[in-house]
Design a protein around this motif. Structure first.
Motif, mmCIF file in Angstrom:
data_model
loop_
_atom_site.group_PDB
_atom_site.id
_atom_site.type_symbol
_atom_site.label_atom_id
_atom_site.label_comp_id
_atom_site.label_asym_id
_atom_site.label_seq_id
_atom_site.Cartn_x
_atom_site.Cartn_y
_atom_site.Cartn_z
ATOM 1 N N LEU A 312 0.833 -1.208 0.000
ATOM 2 C CA LEU A 312 0.000 0.000 0.000
ATOM 3 C C LEU A 312 0.868 1.259 0.000
ATOM 4 C CD1 LEU A 312 -2.776 -1.007 2.576
ATOM 5 C CD2 LEU A 312 -3.037 -0.785 0.099
ATOM 6 N N PHE A 313 1.947 1.242 0.776
ATOM 7 C CA PHE A 313 2.831 2.408 0.856
ATOM 8 C C PHE A 313 3.512 2.671 -0.484
ATOM 9 C CE2 PHE A 313 7.097 4.181 1.829
ATOM 10 C CZ PHE A 313 6.685 5.414 2.322
ATOM 11 N N THR A 314 4.024 1.611 -1.109
ATOM 12 C CA THR A 314 4.689 1.803 -2.401
ATOM 13 C C THR A 314 3.685 2.194 -3.485
ATOM 14 O OG1 THR A 314 4.588 -0.604 -2.756
ATOM 15 C CG2 THR A 314 6.660 0.313 -1.923
ATOM 16 N N ALA A 315 2.442 1.711 -3.363
ATOM 17 C CA ALA A 315 1.404 2.138 -4.307
ATOM 18 C C ALA A 315 1.173 3.643 -4.193
ATOM 19 C CB ALA A 315 0.102 1.379 -4.049
ATOM 20 N N ALA A 316 1.194 4.155 -2.959
ATOM 21 C CA ALA A 316 1.030 5.596 -2.755
ATOM 22 C C ALA A 316 2.185 6.378 -3.375
ATOM 23 C CB ALA A 316 0.921 5.902 -1.259
ATOM 24 N N ILE A 317 3.398 5.850 -3.257
ATOM 25 C CA ILE A 317 4.556 6.521 -3.873
ATOM 26 C C ILE A 317 4.409 6.538 -5.394
ATOM 27 C CG2 ILE A 317 7.054 6.443 -4.213
ATOM 28 C CD1 ILE A 317 7.304 5.229 -1.438
ATOM 29 N N LEU A 318 3.949 5.427 -5.961
ATOM 30 C CA LEU A 318 3.716 5.385 -7.408
ATOM 31 C C LEU A 318 2.702 6.450 -7.819
ATOM 32 C CD1 LEU A 318 3.533 1.527 -8.097
ATOM 33 C CD2 LEU A 318 5.402 3.088 -8.696
ATOM 34 N N GLY A 319 1.637 6.586 -7.029
ATOM 35 C CA GLY A 319 0.631 7.599 -7.323
ATOM 36 C C GLY A 319 1.204 9.005 -7.251
ATOM 37 N N PHE A 320 2.035 9.252 -6.236
ATOM 38 C CA PHE A 320 2.653 10.576 -6.088
ATOM 39 C C PHE A 320 3.536 10.893 -7.296
ATOM 40 C CE2 PHE A 320 5.949 13.530 -4.916
ATOM 41 C CZ PHE A 320 5.304 14.467 -4.120
ATOM 42 N N CYS A 321 4.415 9.963 -7.636
ATOM 43 C CA CYS A 321 5.364 10.207 -8.728
ATOM 44 C C CYS A 321 4.652 10.363 -10.067
ATOM 45 C CB CYS A 321 6.376 9.067 -8.799
ATOM 46 S SG CYS A 321 7.452 8.936 -7.353
ATOM 47 N N SER A 322 3.673 9.500 -10.322
ATOM 48 C CA SER A 322 2.948 9.553 -11.587
ATOM 49 C C SER A 322 2.238 10.891 -11.760
ATOM 50 C CB SER A 322 1.939 8.406 -11.647
ATOM 51 O OG SER A 322 1.143 8.495 -12.811
#
Length: 401
Positions: A312-322
């Protein structure tokens, strides 16, 4: 502050209609992804469905871009919004009749993708024409804020609705969310575009759009960064059903949580961009390259995680970067762009975004089917890191010119 576009009454009305529609969009995306997984339990089919929703923008997006530069922008907005509602109504009817198959889901997804290919240049042209030219960066930032607020909230809501009430109820709710964006269109007052003294043939008009970009090295670099972040970071977020249920067996609720985690990161990024200074140039210096490196690294961690909180945390980072990169690249493309070229140039940007995401989704889905997700994300992140290094070199060279 980057909220100045809200001072325009016409943009405020457009923004409210869009707020409702994007919630419907994210529920629909969760629905289609879940149906693809539920019907087949196949990672490659999930990737195929993701690609079908995006590929029309690659092949016919430029046609719609030229049409938007010629047609009434309000009529175009009404037609594309009405067509999206019609597509969802068709999927609802198929679901009620209990005849949904992978083939029918593919056809419906393709139809939605075609309509979306037309809607992208419409919304990218309409919003900026509701405010002064100097406030276009604010429009882009607010659109991202709106889009990603829904991206955080609606996937979780969609997953819960699917689990508690079923697909049919979720589709009906999606239709209701789309209606306000259709209702507000007649009341919008877009700025007139520059008068066209000579009507160009389609091929000439599109070629002129390509020439406009080709003569500007900074725009070519922006498109390269857009392709890179779409093929790596965005494509990974298109295979969430494979992770949520295929790896963690968490069902539609888990898929909704994962989608909302991506949305939470995206929303944080959109807030950062909205509250920051208005972007008025085409630069790729500094933060875009750093954010891209973080995002590509996170793709590998996300695909190899066996821990749900870490996922979940890495998914949030992906969302931020994208989202950070998406807003930055769109603002860079829109900066100083003449209204007479806006539809064409932004359709080319959309083609790049959607095409690269579709290709990345297909590749990740196919490799996952053969070698499992950890190897697929390793190969994707490795190739994209090499490409990022090459792009960094090109940026340095362009700054010396």
């Amino acid at each position: 502050m980057n909220l100045i576009a809200l001072k325009s009454p016409s943009f405020r009305l457009y923004f409210m209609g869009s707020m409702s529609a994007v919630n419907g969009l994210w529920i629909l995306r969760i629905l289609i992804g879940w149906l693809a997984w539920e019907l087949t339990n196949s990672a490659s089919f999930v990737g195929w469905i993701a690609a079908l929703s995006l590929l029309p923008s690659l092949f016919i997006g430029p046609f719609f871009g030229v049409m938007v530069d010629r047609a009434s922008i309000k009529l175009a907005a009404f037609c594309t919004n009405a067509s999206i509602i019609l597509c969802v109504c068709t999927l609802l009817a198929i679901q009620i009749a209990d005849i949904l198959t992978p083939t029918l889901l593919s056809i419906c997804t393709l139809a939605i993708g075609i309509v979306t290919a037309g809607h992208h240049p419409v919304r990218m042209s309409l919003g900026p024409r509701l405010v002064g030219r100097e406030h276009v960066g604010s429009v882009v930032a607010l659109a991202a804020l709106n889009f990603n607020t829904a991206r955080m909230i609606s996937p979780a809501i969609g997953g819960i609705i699917i689990d508690l009430f079923g697909i049919t109820a979720a589709l009906a709710i999606t239709i209701l969310f789309y209606l306000p964006s259709l209702i507000v269109v007649p009341f919008l007052r877009p700025r007139d575009r520059e008068k066209i003294t000579k009507k160009e043939a389609f091929s000439t008009a599109f070629t002129n759009g390509l020439k406009y970009i080709s003569q500007r090295i900074e725009l070519k670099l922006v498109l390269a960064m857009t392709a890179l972040m779409s093929a790596s970071i965005r494509s990974t977020t298109e295979i969430l059903p494979v992770v949520a249920d295929g790896i963690f067996n968490s069902g539609a609720t888990g898929l909704g949580q994962l989608g909302s985690a991506v949305g939470a990161g995206a929303l944080l990024s959109a807030i950062v961009k909205a509250l920051g200074p208005v972007q008025t140039d085409h630069t790729l210096k500094g933060s875009p390259l750093i954010i891209a490196a973080i995002g590509i690294t996170t793709v590998f961690i996300f695909g190899n995680s066996e821990n749900w909180p870490l996922t979940l945390f890495t998914a949030a980072i992906l969302g931020f970067c994208s989202t950070y990169l998406g807003v930055a690249m769109q603002s860079a493309m829109q900066s100083d762009l003449p209204d007479g070229f806006r539809g064409r140039v932004m359709s080319i940007w959309t083609v790049t975004t959607m095409g690269a995401t579709a290709i990345g989704s297909l590749a990740v889905g196919a490799i996952t089917e053969l070698l499992q997700l950890p190897m697929a994300t390793f190969l994707l992140s490795f190739v994209c890191f090499i490409a990022l290094i090459a792009l960094r070199f090109q940026v340095s060279q362009s700054q010396k010119l």
